[in-house]
Design a protein around this motif. Structure first.
Motif, PDB file in Angstrom:
ATOM      1  N   ILE A 233       0.834  -1.206   0.000  1.00  0.00           N
ATOM      2  CA  ILE A 233       0.000   0.000   0.000  1.00  0.00           C
ATOM      3  C   ILE A 233       0.869   1.256   0.000  1.00  0.00           C
ATOM      4  O   ILE A 233       0.643   2.200  -0.770  1.00  0.00           O
ATOM      5  CB  ILE A 233      -0.948   0.002   1.212  1.00  0.00           C
ATOM      6  N   ASN A 301      -1.578   0.679  -8.795  1.00  0.00           N
ATOM      7  CA  ASN A 301      -2.676   0.019  -8.086  1.00  0.00           C
ATOM      8  C   ASN A 301      -3.203  -1.171  -8.892  1.00  0.00           C
ATOM      9  O   ASN A 301      -3.480  -2.240  -8.344  1.00  0.00           O
ATOM     10  CB  ASN A 301      -3.795   1.024  -7.835  1.00  0.00           C
ATOM     11  N   LEU A 312      -5.158  -0.170  -3.225  1.00  0.00           N
ATOM     12  CA  LEU A 312      -5.836   0.916  -2.527  1.00  0.00           C
ATOM     13  C   LEU A 312      -7.333   0.882  -2.761  1.00  0.00           C
ATOM     14  O   LEU A 312      -8.119   1.255  -1.912  1.00  0.00           O
ATOM     15  CB  LEU A 312      -5.275   2.265  -2.989  1.00  0.00           C
TER      16      LEU A 312
END
Length: 313
Positions: A233, A301, A312
């Motif tokens: 993350i 992502n 995310l």
């Protein structure tokens, strides 16, 4: 006589909102100041981005300024500074991703292995302190340390080396910038990884110890997978900010002799927009920067979600 069928009526949007508010009233009230702050200072000012497509004049205002389309983007990409600032921005952020990003992870893992409570607290305090020092003060310390008569040159001269004015040498700027950035942020950055480490179930360590696993196998099979989602993350967020390196520390440390390696998009926008009052041109460069950041974070992502199902969104 057939039994009467029960018809489920889906609640309306207003009813759902009322129900959610009653259930999470205090959480919503706590979040309101943060939401208001983001709306006022991040979303409302976005209307001003249209000056990137105009020849903005403070006298005429945003709406009455002359429309020039993509002129400022064309001027930027055809300028001699375009490739330099893009290259420097990417290189500095790439070096930070390679060297600065793993540093808090390594520190957190090392602190996690320390058994002495007081020694651990001392190390944490010492490494946290630079984060709370003002950027201006930090840069003043860096300038003093790397001056010709500074501490670093004194150490080099003591061992027989020659003195160098490091902050005037373009080749040294990125090394100094990234190295001092690690010193400034490694302790503070380790906090989130220490929190992730404490969330790992200790019974897992006990189980693998019984099976004969040593410290290295415990690290590979339990510790690393346990903090992997946190690492992913934060890595995505770092990749998404690769074009948004802050200009404060840059403009406090660089000078015309180091522009070749130190001048990044943020400092270039500051110099052209605020110093030279070329607002439309700097807005165009800033908009280009934001679009590239958006592409980077969406791509990172997407790749992360496909590879390890951590993302995310």
């Amino acid at each position: 006589m057939q039994p009467q069928q029960l018809i489920y009526k889906k609640p309306s949007l207003i009813q759902a909102i009322k129900k959610d508010y009653k259930k999470n009233k205090w959480l919503i009230l706590m979040a309101l100041p943060v939401v208001a702050w983001y709306i006022l200072f991040h979303y409302v000012p976005m209307y001003g981005v249209i000056i990137a497509f105009k020849q903005f004049s403070p006298v005429k205002g945003i709406w009455d300024s002359n429309w020039v389309g993509l002129k400022h983007f064309h001027d930027f990409f055809n300028s001699i500074s375009a490739w330099r600032v893009i290259r420097n921005t990417l290189l500095i952020n790439f070096y930070q991703l390679i060297f600065a990003f793993p540093a808090p992870i390594i520190l957190a893992l090392l602190l996690n292995e320390i058994k002495s409570k007081y020694f651990k607290k001392t190390i944490q305090t010492v490494t946290y302190l630079p984060h709370f020092v003002s950027t201006v003060v930090i840069c003043g310390m860096i300038i003093d340390f790397f001056a010709k008569s500074g501490l670093i040159n004194d150490i080099i001269a003591y061992f027989g080396g020659s003195r160098t004015i490091f902050l005037v040498e373009a080749g040294w700027f990125r090394t100094i910038y990234v190295g001092t950035g690690i010193w400034q942020g490694v302790g503070w950055g380790s906090i989130i990884y220490l929190a992730a480490l404490t969330a790992i179930d200790t019974e897992l360590y006990e189980a693998v110890t019984i099976d004969g696993a040593g410290r290295w196998k415990q690290f590979v099979h339990i510790t690393l997978p346990g903090i992997a989602p946190t690492i992913v993350i934060l890595l995505i967020m770092n990749i998404g900010n690769m074009m948004s390196e802050g200009y404060e520390k840059i403009i406090l440390l660089y000078n015309p002799s180091t522009y070749e390696t130190a001048d990044i998009i943020s400092s270039y926008v500051y110099r052209r927009g605020l110093v030279e009052a070329n607002y439309s041109f700097s807005a165009a460069v800033g908009l280009f920067n934001s679009i590239v950041n958006l592409i980077l974070i969406v791509t990172a992502n997407y790749v992360s979600r496909k590879v390890n199902e951590t993302s995310l969104w």
